[in-house]
Structures are given as structure tokens and as C-alpha cells.
Design an enzyme around this catalytic site. Structure first.
Site, short mmCIF file in Angstrom:
data_model
loop_
_atom_site.label_atom_id
_atom_site.label_comp_id
_atom_site.label_asym_id
_atom_site.label_seq_id
_atom_site.Cartn_x
_atom_site.Cartn_y
_atom_site.Cartn_z
CG HIS A 191 -1.99 -1.04 1.13
ND1 HIS A 191 -2.58 -1.60 2.22
CD2 HIS A 191 -2.57 -1.60 0.05
CE1 HIS A 191 -3.48 -2.47 1.82
NE2 HIS A 191 -3.50 -2.49 0.51
CD GLU A 433 -17.52 -3.58 -18.76
OE1 GLU A 433 -16.45 -3.32 -18.23
OE2 GLU A 433 -18.61 -3.35 -18.23
CG ASP A 457 -14.52 -6.16 -16.63
OD1 ASP A 457 -13.99 -7.03 -15.92
OD2 ASP A 457 -15.28 -5.29 -16.18
CB CYS A 504 -13.99 4.44 -19.06
SG CYS A 504 -15.05 3.00 -19.19
C1 PEP Z 1 -13.43 -1.66 -17.31
O1 PEP Z 1 -13.79 -2.83 -17.19
O2 PEP Z 1 -12.52 -1.30 -18.07
C2 PEP Z 1 -14.06 -0.61 -16.50
C3 PEP Z 1 -13.77 0.66 -16.70
O3 PEP Z 1 -14.92 -0.98 -15.52
P1 PEP Z 1 -14.46 -1.59 -14.11
O4 PEP Z 1 -12.97 -1.42 -13.99
O5 PEP Z 1 -15.23 -0.82 -13.10
O6 PEP Z 1 -14.89 -3.02 -14.24
MG MG Z 2 -15.65 -3.28 -16.23
#
Ligand code: PEP
Ligand code: MG
Length: 576
Positions: A191, A433, A457, A504
Site C-alpha cells: 500500500h 467490455e 474487463d 474508460c
Molecule cells: C473496465 O472494465 O474497463 C471498467 C472501466 O470498468 P471496471 O474497472 O469498473 O470493471
Molecule cells: Mg468493467
């Protein structure tokens, strides 16, 4: 001159005088008390626990703003220690039996706990020792009415040298006063190391004999990128490192210049640079780093660490705040993505054998429209306060997208019937994803206003690599040709249908891969606030046509490593 080699924890170079931070022990004088003083001592203990809890929550909020939610969550474990009934009951029982001051009893119980835990050979429990230690020190300070010593009083920049540093110590470090730190123990993913990275303080951990070899006042060079620490360097070494330090600082300052500027390529293509957040408290950090909106507002936080379900009003107030704060910039709210690795405390859900392939995200929402609609109505209601959009996670095919849209229409109708205002044209996106969605993006594009690629994902599903399993982490390659091909298909399908595409997942914030993604046609990058200036700078330094050529070349390469190397090379050329 002595050279030590440890584990590179947070990049960058620092030169400064050593500042030794000693290990505090828990020695507290033993003072007998009268039986009638027991209840006052219990009250003292309760007050110390409450004060400690408040301190940790305040710290957590501050860290969420400065460094992001992931870092703030480190302190969840500390709050759990505070609620440990066994520890609390043992302290009170011994207080009643032994009639001595509570601070002494607490320090004794704490030492016992730490001793027992330390002897167990288990990485997870080792981390817990650090948590108990950290919280224990806080409670003890509060019991004794002592102030914790911070770094605020330092007169000049120093390199902190310690056997180990707790996350609390690291969080208390001020960038103005601490220019680096080195420790005897700790690993790359501890951490403390994660926090150092967020604070952008060069750090080397796991040096084993740092405290044995370094005295306060020694001049130190900390190279957080290679894990090298040099004690009392000779003039020539000092000169070389100081030059490198200046060069790195120059690059960082260059990035900062781009912070408030639009992300436009040299040949005029405008790109949206927006941020990922998990808490409304992170909005100031987004603005501070020049974010032009929020591309992913994760909303699972509402459901965590509680027994009841969040109300529509609770959702609404948070969304309204974020929409108003970011107006006129867009804010994309991701509907709940519970399940997978995201803890669900209030539903009695049997544990899936493969949680990432199980009952999560949109699957859960479609099965529980009652819960889903609470959030949808709140988002719709907040849409009149700014530029809100929403998107669904884990869409795997057109039917799911249509069903989700149907529930959205029902939610709109419910509000209309009550005469509640909302933006009827709110943009609705699908997160891409799941590989099946990536492959059928052309079919999905007809039912969405935009796509946002969730690479965290998408990579784990397309490469069959659990994103949380360290043993297979070497296979988790964002630049893998399979991933690039899927991304290309998503972007091309969206553009053919006339809708825009963002990303994202963490991949969008990888400087070298930005060139490839730009060239593939990505319209929006949603990234951690701290990297916004750098990504803007990169985009402003290249022509779209050159990025397209880089992407074309990258698509011809046969391994993720080749793509990484190739794009790093291109990036180095651009950054000079
Ligand atoms: C992803 O899967 O790239 C995403 C942005 O969602 P999370 O990381 O919340 O699963
Ligand atoms: Mg995701």
C-alpha cells in the site's frame, strides 16, 4: 559512497538529506487505578476510538480527493480494525480484572495481537499486522492525548528513511517537504508503494539495510525507477543524477503546461479528455488536473459497507452535485456494476464459482428492475442540472441493451406521470467490455448513443486472464494483437453507425498506447485525473495522420510486447 539496491516503488529521481523516522514502540507506563475509575477509563477508550475513526474517515476523504478512491480504500481495513470486537472486549475485560490504566492495557493487548499475527507465514495476514500497527498507534496517541508527529514542521526537503512506513505515514507526507523515501521492508505492490506513486514521490522499498546504513543528514540519491539508493555520492555521481532529475522535472513541467489547453492534434482533431471517478469528492481533483468532464462515474460505492440499500434521494443528491460542479462538461454515470470483484454486502447472493462470469452488472440489474429503477430515476432527475449521460456495464448482446433501454423508458414514464422534469434526450451508452459485444458492435450501435470501451474487463475476458490474479498477470497485455483488433472493430462499427466511442479502462491512460488508440480513431479518453496533463500533452504533440500510421503499423505486429516496444519508441521520439 555506498550504493544500495532495493525495489523500485515509485519512479523519478530525488536528491536530498536523509531524515530518519524511528519506529515507535508501544511502551506506556503502568499505573494502577481504583475500581470506581474503571467506567471513566472505558469512556476514555470509547472517545479515543471515536476520535480515531473520525481521523481515519477524514484522511480517507482527503486521499480520495488527492489520490483517488483506490488509495482511499486502503483505509477500509483500518476502520475494520477499529470495529474488531475481540480486541475491544479483551481490553475492557482486562481493564476490569487488572485495574490499571487503559492506555497500558491497550498497548499490551496490541503487542500481543501483533506478535501472534507476525508469526504467521501468510502475505495477507502480514498486511493485517501493518493495519493493526497503524490503527493501534493512532488509538494510543488519542488515549494519551498526544499529537501525531507529521512532516509539516520540516524546514527543508528531505528523503524519509524508515524501517517501514504505514499508509498513514505516507499519506501525511507532504510533497513540498518530502522529496523521496526509502524503507527496509515492503514490496512493489504494498500500500505504501501504491500511495507513493499517487503522490508522485520517488521511492525505493525493500532495501533491507537502509536504516542500518543511513544516518540523518546523509546526502541521498533516490532513483525510484531503478530501485537504486546512493548514500553520500561523490561529486561526479551527484552531477549525473542532478542532471537527470532536472530533465525529468522539465518533462513534468512541460506536461503541466498542457493541463488547461484543449486536447487537439497538430492537424486539428479535437479529442475529449475526461476523468474516471468513484466519489463526488473526487470532482475537485478532476478540475485541478484540467479534465473536460467525467467519462466514468462508478456508482458501486453507494452500495458498499452498509446493510441497507441506498435511496433514490441519496443517488440524486450525489449526481446533482457532480452534474452542477462539472457543468457544462459532460458526466457519464455508469449504472451499478455489482458482483465480480465488487463486494455486495446487502444481498444474500450465493458465491459464484467464477464471479467475473457470473451474476453481475447489467445481468443483476435486469433481474432486479426494482433496484435498477431507483438509480435510473435518480439519474434522470439529476439530468436537468447539467450535462448528464448514462451507460450500462457488461452488455454482452443486443437483447440486454434493449431490455435495459426498456426499463429506462419505464422509469421515464414513471417520472412523467408524476410531472417530475428530466432530460428526455439524455444520451445512453453501452460499455463494451465483453468480447461478444466487441464482435457485434455493429448490431449494438443502433441501440446506443455512444460506446465506452472497458478494457479492464475486455482484456481479462478476451485473453482469459483473471484481472485480479497475480500469477497470470504477465499474460494481461493491453497491447495484445487480439485486444487491438477488438478495439478497432468497436471503433469502426461505431463510426460507421455515426456514434462516438470513448475508453474508460486503465489502458486509455497508458501514455505509449495513447498514440495507437488515437490512430485507431478513439474520440474520448477517460483516465485517472493525475495523468490528464501528460495525455493532453501527447495528443497535442502529434498529427492524427501520423497516429493513424502508427496504429496501422501496430496492428501488423504479432505480440503485445512488440506493440509496447514499438509504441514506446514512437512516444520517445515525440517527447524528445
Ligand atoms: C473496465 O472494465 O474497463 C471498467 C472501466 O470498468 P471496471 O474497472 O469498473 O470493471
Ligand atoms: Mg468493467
Amino acid at each position: 559512497m555506498i550504493k544500495l539496491k532495493g525495489i523500485a516503488a515509485a519512479g523519478g529521481i530525488s536528491v536530498g538529506a536523509a531524515y530518519r523516522v524511528g519506529r515507535e514502540d508501544f511502551t506506556v507506563p503502568r499505573q494502577p487505578i481504583k475500581p470506581e475509575e474503571v467506567s471513566a477509563q472505558i469512556q476514555l477508550f470509547e472517545e479515543a476510538l471515536i476520535k480515531t475513526r473520525k481521523e481515519i474517515i477524514d484522511l480517507q476523504k482527503r486521499i480520495a480527493v488527492d489520490m483517488g478512491q483506490e488509495q482511499a480504500q486502503i483505509f477500509d481495513a483500518h476502520l475494520l480494525v477499529l470495529e474488531d470486537r475481540m480486541l475491544i472486549e479483551e481490553v475492557i475485560l482486562r481493564l476490569k480484572q487488572e485495574c490499571v490504566n487503559i492506555a497500558f492495557i491497550f498497548s499490551e493487548v496490541l503487542k500481543k495481537y501483533i506478535n501472534v499475527f507476525s508469526k504467521i507465514e501468510d502475505e495477507y495476514l502480514k498486511e493485517r499486522v501493518a493495519d493493526v500497527n497503524d490503527v493501534g498507534r493512532r488509538i494510543l496517541h488519542n488515549l494519551l492525548g498526544r499529537e501525531r508527529k507529521g512532516f509539516e514542521d520540516l524546514k527543508e526537503k528531505v528523503v524519509v528513511v524508515a524501517h517501514d512506513l504505514s499508509p498513514s505515514d505516507t499519506a501525511a507526507m507532504h510533497k513540498q517537504k518530502v522529496c523521496g523515501f526509502v524503507t527496509d521492508i515492503g514490496g512493489k505492490t504494498s500500500h505504501t508503494a501504491i500511495m507513493a506513486k499517487s503522490l508522485e514521490i520517488p521511492a525505493v522499498v525493500g532495501l533491507e539495510e537502509a536504516t542500518a546504513k543511513i544516518k540523518s543528514g546523509d546526502i541521498l540519491i533516490v532513483d525510484g525507477s531503478t530501485g537504486v539508493v546512493i548514500i553520500e555520492p561523490d561529486d561526479e555521481t551527484l552531477r549525473v543524477y542532478q542532471k537527470e532529475e532536472q530533465k525529468l522535472k522539465g518533462v513534468a513541467e512541460k506536461f503541466l503546461l498542457a493541463k488547461e489547453l484543449p486536447a487537439v492534434t497538430l492537424d486539428g482533431k479535437a479529442i475529449e479528455i475526461v476523468a474516471n471517478i468513484e466519489l463526488p469528492e473526487e470532482v475537485p481533483a478532476v478540475k485541478l488536473h484540467g479534465g473536460q468532464g467525467i467519462g466514468l462515474y462508478r456508482t458501486e460505492f453507494f452500495y458498499m459497507n452498509r446493510r441497507d440499500l441506498p435511496s433514490e434521494e441519496e443517488h440524486y443528491q450525489a449526481y446533482k452535485y457532480v452534474a452542477e460542479e462539472m457543468r457544462p462538461h459532460p458526466v457519464i454515470i455508469r449504472t451499478i456494476d455489482l458482483g465480480g470483484d465488487k463486494f455486495l454486502s446487502q444481498f444474500e447472493i450465493p458465491k459464484d464459482m467464477q464471479p467475473f462470469l457470473g451474476w453481475r452488472a447489467i445481468r443483476f440489474c435486469l433481474a432486479r428492475p426494482d433496484i435498477f429503477k431507483v438509480q435510473l430515476r435518480a439519474i434522470l432527475r439529476a439530468s436537468v442540472h447539467g450535462n448528464l449521460k448514462l451507460m450500462y456495464p457488461m452488455i454482452s448482446g443486443i437483447e440486454e441493451l434493449q431490455q435495459a433501454n426498456k426499463i429506462l423508458e419505464e422509469s421515464k414514464k414513471e417520472l412523467k406521470n408524476k410531472g417530475v422534469p428530466f432530460d428526455n434526450d439524455i444520451q445512453v451508452g453501452a460499455m463494451i467490455e465483453v468480447p461478444s459485444a466487441a464482435m457485434t458492435a455493429d448490431l449494438l450501435a443502433g441501440a446506443a448513443d455512444f460506446f465506452s470501451i472497458g478494457t479492464n474487463d475486455l482484456i481479462q475476458y478476451s485473453l482469459a486472464v483473471d484481472r485480479t490474479n497475480e500469477k497470470v498477470a504477465y499474460l494481461y497485455e493491453p497491447a495484445h494483437p487480439a485486444v487491438l483488433r477488438l478495439i478497432k472493430n468497436i471503433i469502426d462499427s461505431a463510426h460507421n453507425a455515426g456514434i462516438w466511442v470513448g475508453m474508460c479502462g486503465e489502458m486509455a491512460g497508458e501514455p505509449a498506447l495513447v498514440l495507437v488508440l488515437l490512430g485507431l480513431g478513439l474520440d474520448e479518453f477517460s483516465i485517472p485525473p493525475q495523468v490528464i496533463p501528460e495525455i493532453k500533452y501527447i495528443i497535442r504533440s502529434i498529427k492524427l495522420s501520423d497516429a493513424q500510421a502508427i496504429a496501422k503499423e501496430a496492428l501488423r505486429l504479432s505480440t503485445g510486447k512488440d506493440v509496447e516496444e514499438f509504441s514506446h519508441l514512437k512516444l520517445r521520439k515525440i517527447l524528445g
